[in-house]
Write a protein that holds these residues in place. Sequence first.
Motif, PDB file in Angstrom:
ATOM      1  N   ARG A   1      -6.177   3.101   1.959  1.00 36.70           N
ATOM      2  CA  ARG A   1      -5.477   4.003   2.891  1.00 36.70           C
ATOM      3  C   ARG A   1      -6.171   5.357   2.959  1.00 36.70           C
ATOM      4  NH1 ARG A   1       0.773   4.933   1.974  1.00 36.70           N
ATOM      5  NH2 ARG A   1       0.220   6.631   3.364  1.00 36.70           N
ATOM      6  N   TRP A   2      -6.473   5.913   1.788  1.00 39.61           N
ATOM      7  CA  TRP A   2      -7.100   7.234   1.717  1.00 39.61           C
ATOM      8  C   TRP A   2      -8.482   7.220   2.359  1.00 39.61           C
ATOM      9  CZ3 TRP A   2     -11.510   8.646  -1.214  1.00 39.61           C
ATOM     10  CH2 TRP A   2     -11.785  10.017  -1.236  1.00 39.61           C
TER      11      TRP A   2
ATOM     12  N   GLN B   1      -3.634   2.098  -1.992  1.00 38.04           N
ATOM     13  CA  GLN B   1      -3.697   3.554  -1.880  1.00 38.04           C
ATOM     14  C   GLN B   1      -5.123   4.035  -1.644  1.00 38.04           C
ATOM     15  OE1 GLN B   1      -1.066   6.275  -2.619  1.00 38.04           O
ATOM     16  NE2 GLN B   1       0.008   4.605  -1.615  1.00 38.04           N
TER      17      GLN B   1
ATOM     18  N   GLU C   1      -7.956   6.820   6.419  1.00 33.33           N
ATOM     19  CA  GLU C   1      -6.768   7.382   7.060  1.00 33.33           C
ATOM     20  C   GLU C   1      -7.045   7.979   8.443  1.00 33.33           C
ATOM     21  OE1 GLU C   1      -5.020  10.428   4.741  1.00 33.33           O
ATOM     22  OE2 GLU C   1      -6.884  11.547   4.415  1.00 33.33           O
TER      23      GLU C   1
ATOM     24  N   ALA D   1       0.809  -1.221   0.000  1.00 33.38           N
ATOM     25  CA  ALA D   1       0.000   0.000   0.000  1.00 33.38           C
ATOM     26  C   ALA D   1       0.842   1.269   0.000  1.00 33.38           C
ATOM     27  CB  ALA D   1      -0.937  -0.002   1.207  1.00 33.38           C
ATOM     28  N   TYR D   2       2.097   1.174   0.411  1.00 35.30           N
ATOM     29  CA  TYR D   2       2.942   2.375   0.435  1.00 35.30           C
ATOM     30  C   TYR D   2       3.380   2.797  -0.957  1.00 35.30           C
ATOM     31  CZ  TYR D   2       6.928  -0.784  -0.276  1.00 35.30           C
ATOM     32  OH  TYR D   2       7.810  -1.705  -0.789  1.00 35.30           O
TER      33      TYR D   2
ATOM     34  N   GLY E   1       0.203   6.395   8.684  1.00 31.08           N
ATOM     35  CA  GLY E   1       1.372   6.672   7.858  1.00 31.08           C
ATOM     36  C   GLY E   1       2.544   7.253   8.617  1.00 31.08           C
TER      37      GLY E   1
ATOM     38  N   THR F   1       1.439   1.428   7.265  1.00 28.78           N
ATOM     39  CA  THR F   1       0.893   2.662   6.696  1.00 28.78           C
ATOM     40  C   THR F   1      -0.626   2.615   6.568  1.00 28.78           C
ATOM     41  OG1 THR F   1       1.158   1.916   4.393  1.00 28.78           O
ATOM     42  CG2 THR F   1       3.019   3.085   5.403  1.00 28.78           C
ATOM     43  N   ILE F   2      -1.210   1.402   6.537  1.00 28.92           N
ATOM     44  CA  ILE F   2      -2.663   1.297   6.527  1.00 28.92           C
ATOM     45  C   ILE F   2      -3.221   1.800   7.865  1.00 28.92           C
ATOM     46  CG2 ILE F   2      -4.618  -0.299   6.396  1.00 28.92           C
ATOM     47  CD1 ILE F   2      -3.270   0.043   3.750  1.00 28.92           C
TER      48      ILE F   2
END
Length: 446
Positions: A180-181, A177, A184, A168-169, A212, A208-209
């Motif tokens: 994540r968005w 992505q 977040e 995902a990074y 971040g 990061t999930i």
Amino acid sequence: MSTAYHAKYFACELTRIGGAGVERLSRSLFDACVDLNPHQIEAALFAFRSPISKGVLLADEVGLGKTIEAGLVLCQLWAERRRRLLVICPASIRKQWALELAEKFNLPTLILDAQEYQARQARGIPNPFEAGVIVITSMHFASTRAADIRPVQWDLVVIDEAHKLRNAYRPSNRMGQNIRWALEDRRKVLLTATPLQNSLLELYGISTIIDGHIFGDLPSFRSQFVNAGGDMQELRNRLRTFSVRTLRRQVVEYIQYTERRLITRPFKPTEQEHKLYEAVSAFLQRTDTYALPHRQRHLTALIVRKLLASSPQAVAATLEAMRDRLIAVRDNLPVPEDLAERLIAEEEIEDELLDEMIDSPPQPSGDEDAEERPQAAEPELAEPVIDRQKLLAEIDELNRYAQWARSIGIDTKTRSLIKALEIGFGKMTEMGAAQRAAAMIPTGGM
């Protein structure tokens, strides 16, 4: 007016709802229809322990009940009337999640896929994710509907098999992505038995999930932990703040594991199966067909090719769906819903595989940072002008392939599976074991 009875009642309710230790789970422990183990209760408490964090990673080894751990957390939040709850998991286990939450915790659920989404919108529900029950959806659908997920003030999001989002990074990883968005600023519980396999960067990607900022940016993570002289003790200390992992050897005193024996059976496609595979493959390679929607031609072709590795009956159903779409075009009728989405929903194609199809991972180049750069999008294809004679010929061709697939009957793979089951049940009889089997069927070819 409050009586002594009312005071006792309210005190009991406050005790069951509040608390910082095991009392926090009193409601879910009381209602759960499951035999709990100490490590599962400890994992659920760990998920509640830090009210300011954006989530945790529960990474117990396979078979230790991570679903139960997440279910305890969901059940407790439901009891506290915090009911904006979302479960994101591979498409193939959505029904399993719904069943376990219903049977073990008596929790109401909704499996939200493209069909249910459209049905709810048709009933005047603007955002079907606002459901009033626990919403269960696939990773792929969560990615495609990220704009609907983001505005919901989720009390908790559970992501099962979170290792599928380990990339995902990378900006090129669309599914990771998007998820994540969408999440977040929401609290999350990630579940995975394999937080990393080949690289510490996979662990970074999963982190990061959750947030971040846990490890900072990628260059900082590399310099601190990946490059020569990386500080492994500091990495372990960081992990303890958001991750808990129980190993099988730690719980053998109170868990008895079932011995599993694997049986494999080789199989080779028949001549007819091989010829059908070659014929349909050649059809998919043609760039002038109407059967594959021009907007998602590449993705649809990859999905159909994946289904070719299944069975003739699955291939026949797919070819018939493609044929029916062209018949609708021929008769000037409304064209059925997006073919790719329909195949994804009906065949429950793995989200990770879909992500790989969509993203078309770059070839190794020796430059690690090159993998993190977004890939150029494919140019949009122009809407084809329909040649009626060619359209009719293509409908006939698809119909012939579908009939051919139907005529094959029981395929070699199925016969091999039946034989393996017969052998397995025979061994179970010898051992005095119950006749239950789990089959792992490879998809290397029809």
